[in-house]
Design a protein around this motif. Structure first.
Motif, mmCIF file in Angstrom:
data_model
loop_
_atom_site.group_PDB
_atom_site.id
_atom_site.type_symbol
_atom_site.label_atom_id
_atom_site.label_comp_id
_atom_site.label_asym_id
_atom_site.label_seq_id
_atom_site.Cartn_x
_atom_site.Cartn_y
_atom_site.Cartn_z
ATOM 1 N N LYS A 196 -30.695 -16.272 15.018
ATOM 2 C CA LYS A 196 -29.352 -15.695 14.987
ATOM 3 C C LYS A 196 -29.476 -14.189 14.795
ATOM 4 C CE LYS A 196 -28.861 -17.102 10.123
ATOM 5 N NZ LYS A 196 -28.100 -17.955 9.189
ATOM 6 N N THR A 197 -28.523 -13.470 15.368
ATOM 7 C CA THR A 197 -28.504 -12.007 15.298
ATOM 8 C C THR A 197 -27.473 -11.590 14.256
ATOM 9 O OG1 THR A 197 -29.014 -11.951 17.664
ATOM 10 C CG2 THR A 197 -28.192 -9.905 16.669
ATOM 11 N N LEU A 198 -27.938 -10.920 13.216
ATOM 12 C CA LEU A 198 -27.057 -10.486 12.135
ATOM 13 C C LEU A 198 -27.051 -8.968 12.056
ATOM 14 C CD1 LEU A 198 -28.161 -13.085 9.427
ATOM 15 C CD2 LEU A 198 -26.181 -13.200 10.946
ATOM 16 N N MET A 199 -25.862 -8.411 12.079
ATOM 17 C CA MET A 199 -25.716 -6.963 11.959
ATOM 18 C C MET A 199 -25.496 -6.617 10.492
ATOM 19 S SD MET A 199 -26.227 -6.122 15.062
ATOM 20 C CE MET A 199 -25.933 -4.352 14.915
ATOM 21 N N VAL A 200 -26.275 -5.650 10.021
ATOM 22 C CA VAL A 200 -26.223 -5.257 8.614
ATOM 23 C C VAL A 200 -26.057 -3.745 8.507
ATOM 24 C CG1 VAL A 200 -27.662 -7.209 7.869
ATOM 25 C CG2 VAL A 200 -28.749 -5.045 8.488
ATOM 26 N N GLY A 212 -21.612 -14.416 19.758
ATOM 27 C CA GLY A 212 -22.285 -14.109 21.020
ATOM 28 C C GLY A 212 -23.018 -12.779 20.945
ATOM 29 N N ILE A 213 -23.320 -12.319 19.718
ATOM 30 C CA ILE A 213 -24.029 -11.043 19.568
ATOM 31 C C ILE A 213 -25.508 -11.240 19.865
ATOM 32 C CG2 ILE A 213 -24.739 -9.225 17.958
ATOM 33 C CD1 ILE A 213 -22.021 -9.444 16.617
ATOM 34 N N SER A 214 -26.005 -10.445 20.764
ATOM 35 C CA SER A 214 -27.420 -10.451 21.135
ATOM 36 C C SER A 214 -28.042 -9.156 20.629
ATOM 37 C CB SER A 214 -27.568 -10.517 22.653
ATOM 38 O OG SER A 214 -28.936 -10.449 23.020
ATOM 39 N N PRO A 215 -29.317 -9.190 20.259
ATOM 40 C CA PRO A 215 -29.975 -7.933 19.908
ATOM 41 C C PRO A 215 -30.270 -7.086 21.155
ATOM 42 C CG PRO A 215 -31.560 -9.725 19.834
ATOM 43 C CD PRO A 215 -30.210 -10.338 20.099
ATOM 44 N N PHE A 216 -30.236 -7.719 22.325
ATOM 45 C CA PHE A 216 -30.549 -7.045 23.587
ATOM 46 C C PHE A 216 -29.282 -6.447 24.200
ATOM 47 C CE2 PHE A 216 -33.399 -10.729 23.157
ATOM 48 C CZ PHE A 216 -34.613 -10.066 23.063
ATOM 49 N N GLY A 217 -29.368 -5.218 24.687
ATOM 50 C CA GLY A 217 -28.262 -4.631 25.434
ATOM 51 C C GLY A 217 -27.059 -4.238 24.595
ATOM 52 N N GLN A 218 -27.267 -3.970 23.322
ATOM 53 C CA GLN A 218 -26.152 -3.524 22.492
ATOM 54 C C GLN A 218 -25.693 -2.151 22.959
ATOM 55 O OE1 GLN A 218 -27.010 -3.835 18.289
ATOM 56 N NE2 GLN A 218 -27.368 -6.033 18.416
ATOM 57 N N LYS A 219 -24.391 -1.856 22.777
ATOM 58 C CA LYS A 219 -23.839 -0.570 23.213
ATOM 59 C C LYS A 219 -24.596 0.599 22.596
ATOM 60 C CE LYS A 219 -19.402 -0.639 22.315
ATOM 61 N NZ LYS A 219 -17.938 -0.535 22.317
ATOM 62 N N LYS A 220 -24.937 0.478 21.324
ATOM 63 C CA LYS A 220 -25.642 1.544 20.621
ATOM 64 C C LYS A 220 -26.883 0.933 19.987
ATOM 65 C CE LYS A 220 -24.871 5.161 17.177
ATOM 66 N NZ LYS A 220 -25.765 4.906 16.052
ATOM 67 N N PRO A 221 -28.070 1.245 20.511
ATOM 68 C CA PRO A 221 -29.278 0.667 19.932
ATOM 69 C C PRO A 221 -29.429 1.060 18.461
ATOM 70 C CG PRO A 221 -29.759 1.769 22.012
ATOM 71 C CD PRO A 221 -28.349 2.121 21.640
#
Length: 156
Positions: free
Chosen positions: A48-52, A101-110
């Motif tokens: 799972k992709t978690l934004m912190v 549906g958050i992916s670590p790939f192709g995020q708007k801002k790396p």
């Protein structure tokens, strides 16, 4: 294949992936576990992709669906003092993806990214492809390379 920004990034990088659509359950308490169950995958290898936020700066953690983040380890991994989960609305704005549906790939801002080290020993892991109900299978080494990520211990 390039249906999401994440899949486009992987295609441009020449990284082979397999696609695994499943019936997304918006009511699931743990979306990653629900995906693993729906596809018959090992939850330890379904990530799972978690934004912190570490000291207020965004970062991305990719961990097994059956695990929990250790905020102390996350802070240390990204060289900070404190870490917290990013609010959902902020994560969606930053990544360009919807929660679930958050992916670590192709995020708007790396942003700086780390994958749970224990999962990186597997031949293949499954990560969200950038859409609810779609996982991609990828070799962890390829994921680390494309994301410029590090394999670190992030889980409690």
């Amino acid at each position: 294949m390039a249906a999401t920004p994440g899949l486009r990034v992987l295609e441009q990088a020449g990284v082979p992936v397999t696609l695994h659509p499943y019936a997304y359950d918006a009511q699931a308490e743990q979306i990653g576990l629900a995906a693993a169950l729906a596809l018959g995958l090992d939850p330890a290898l379904t990530l799972k992709t978690l934004m912190v936020e570490v000291d207020g700066k965004p970062a991305c953690c990719v961990i097994p669906a059956d695990a929990s983040l250790s905020m102390k380890r996350v802070a240390a991994a990204f060289g900070g003092k404190s870490a917290a989960m990013m609010p959902s609305a902020k994560a969606e704005r930053l990544t360009g993806y919807h929660v679930g549906g958050i992916s670590p790939f192709g995020q708007k801002k790396p942003v700086p990214t780390a994958l749970e080290a224990a999962a990186c020993t597997a031949a293949k892991v499954w990560i969200n492809a950038g859409a609810r109900g779609l996982l991609l299978g990828i070799a962890p080494a390829n994921a680390l390379r494309v994301l410029s990520a590090r394999a670190l211990t992030l889980c409690a």
